[in-house]
Scaffold this active site. Sequence first.
Site, PDB file in Angstrom:
ATOM      1  N   HIS A   1      -0.820   1.552  -4.855  1.00  0.00           N
ATOM      2  CA  HIS A   1      -1.668   2.829  -4.741  1.00  0.00           C
ATOM      3  C   HIS A   1      -0.565   3.737  -4.989  1.00  0.00           C
ATOM      4  O   HIS A   1      -0.372   4.628  -5.463  1.00  0.00           O
ATOM      5  CB  HIS A   1      -1.144   3.364  -2.417  1.00  0.00           C
ATOM      6  CG  HIS A   1      -2.588   2.295  -2.052  1.00  0.00           C
ATOM      7  ND1 HIS A   1      -3.079   2.555  -0.792  1.00  0.00           N
ATOM      8  CD2 HIS A   1      -3.822   2.136  -2.216  1.00  0.00           C
ATOM      9  CE1 HIS A   1      -3.829   2.293  -0.319  1.00  0.00           C
ATOM     10  NE2 HIS A   1      -4.981   1.566  -1.619  1.00  0.00           N
TER      11      HIS A   1
ATOM     12  N   ASN B   1       1.880  -6.469  13.428  1.00  0.00           N
ATOM     13  CA  ASN B   1       1.983  -5.235  13.753  1.00  0.00           C
ATOM     14  C   ASN B   1       2.118  -4.969  15.109  1.00  0.00           C
ATOM     15  O   ASN B   1       1.259  -6.222  15.854  1.00  0.00           O
ATOM     16  CB  ASN B   1       0.540  -4.997  13.032  1.00  0.00           C
ATOM     17  CG  ASN B   1       0.134  -3.754  12.650  1.00  0.00           C
ATOM     18  OD1 ASN B   1       0.418  -3.132  12.093  1.00  0.00           O
ATOM     19  ND2 ASN B   1      -1.043  -3.056  12.875  1.00  0.00           N
TER      20      ASN B   1
ATOM     21  N   GLN C   1       0.471  -1.425  -0.197  1.00  0.00           N
ATOM     22  CA  GLN C   1      -0.027   0.208  -0.042  1.00  0.00           C
ATOM     23  C   GLN C   1       1.022   1.085  -0.021  1.00  0.00           C
ATOM     24  O   GLN C   1      -0.034   2.637  -0.048  1.00  0.00           O
ATOM     25  CB  GLN C   1      -1.045  -0.011   1.427  1.00  0.00           C
ATOM     26  CG  GLN C   1      -1.955  -1.242   1.126  1.00  0.00           C
ATOM     27  CD  GLN C   1      -2.785  -0.777   2.557  1.00  0.00           C
ATOM     28  OE1 GLN C   1      -2.079  -1.233   3.743  1.00  0.00           O
ATOM     29  NE2 GLN C   1      -3.464  -0.251   2.623  1.00  0.00           N
TER      30      GLN C   1
ATOM     31  N   SER D   1      -3.053  -0.832   9.481  1.00  0.00           N
ATOM     32  CA  SER D   1      -3.765  -1.125  10.587  1.00  0.00           C
ATOM     33  C   SER D   1      -5.211  -1.800   9.399  1.00  0.00           C
ATOM     34  O   SER D   1      -5.899  -2.591   9.451  1.00  0.00           O
ATOM     35  CB  SER D   1      -4.211  -0.083  10.562  1.00  0.00           C
ATOM     36  OG  SER D   1      -4.815   1.129   9.308  1.00  0.00           O
TER      37      SER D   1
ATOM     38  N   CYS E   1       0.210  18.817 -18.351  1.00  0.00           N
ATOM     39  CA  CYS E   1       0.641  17.516 -19.759  1.00  0.00           C
ATOM     40  C   CYS E   1       1.086  18.851 -20.577  1.00  0.00           C
ATOM     41  O   CYS E   1      -0.123  19.902 -21.101  1.00  0.00           O
ATOM     42  CB  CYS E   1      -0.016  16.748 -19.380  1.00  0.00           C
ATOM     43  SG  CYS E   1       1.010  16.091 -21.137  1.00  0.00           S
TER      44      CYS E   1
END
Length: 251
Positions: free
Chosen positions: A126, A224, A106, A200, A159
């Site tokens: 991501h 974790n 992520q 998480s 652009c």
Amino acid sequence: MIVEDIGESHARLGDLLSRADFAVAFTGAGISTECGIPDFRSKDSAWKRHPPVPFDEFMASAQARALTWRRKFAMDDLYAGAQPGRGHRALARLVEAGPVEAIITQNIDGLHEASGVPANRIVELHGNGTYAACLDCNTRYELADMRRCFEASGEAPSCDCGGFIKSATIAFGQAMPTQPMRRARDATMACDLFLAIGSSLVVYPAAAFPAAAKDNGARLVIVNRDPTPLDSAADLVLRGDIGEVLAPFAF
Ligand code: NAD
Ligand code: ZN
């Protein structure tokens, strides 16, 4: 089972890795905190001082686009020069030596690639915050050029094709990228061991992968320091510091 003792964590993780044929690591912001990049939810996170601009706002106004770039550069300044940590190095070795076949992340910090993992073993759900791209024609742009242009004009760069240029990350509200989602699903369905590290596990659809792996018969391990909503479904929860838990598996 929840394990907090560090010696027992090393032994149990080593045992599961030695018995796995195809392991997948799924990483979140927690693997990069020891590298100086704050995670999202911890208190005092710099992300709270520079909250990300939702995608619809970015598209709707020049002011929001300028704010997005200002926050992006402020965050980049905070963690410029971050290097891979013990968790990244351990996963790099487990990719090289087996049994980790793929890293689904992520994170947008590029630290898995910086630790030496080949790009074809990394799935960035991501996107990647170390460069930018045109939202229309996908031309790649370098951040240093975008910064020069932004600081000279005060306006968000666009652009030659007329499209808006944005950091190559997936903003809140932006569609998930098709190919990485497919690669992540394939790896999830192929694995017999799924390691969720430093997430998480509340951001969807990314957080659906650990549950899907478990439903498909893989062993699920969560590393974790805080509880996650999937702890009760996991075969093993290693509750501790990621760097400490993974250190023995690094080079
Ligand atoms: P998160 O911030 O929601 O969760 C991180 C988890 O890691 C927390 O549960 C925290 O307790 C744990 N953690 C932090 N440091 C740890 C350590 N040293 N040892 C053990 N546990 C530790 O992160 P997320 O679930 O990955 O979601 C945040 C979203 O924001 C991601 O989707 C990502 O795109 C983005 N983000 C990326 C970065 C990055 O690229 N490094 C950083 C912040 C946010
Ligand atoms: Zn373009």
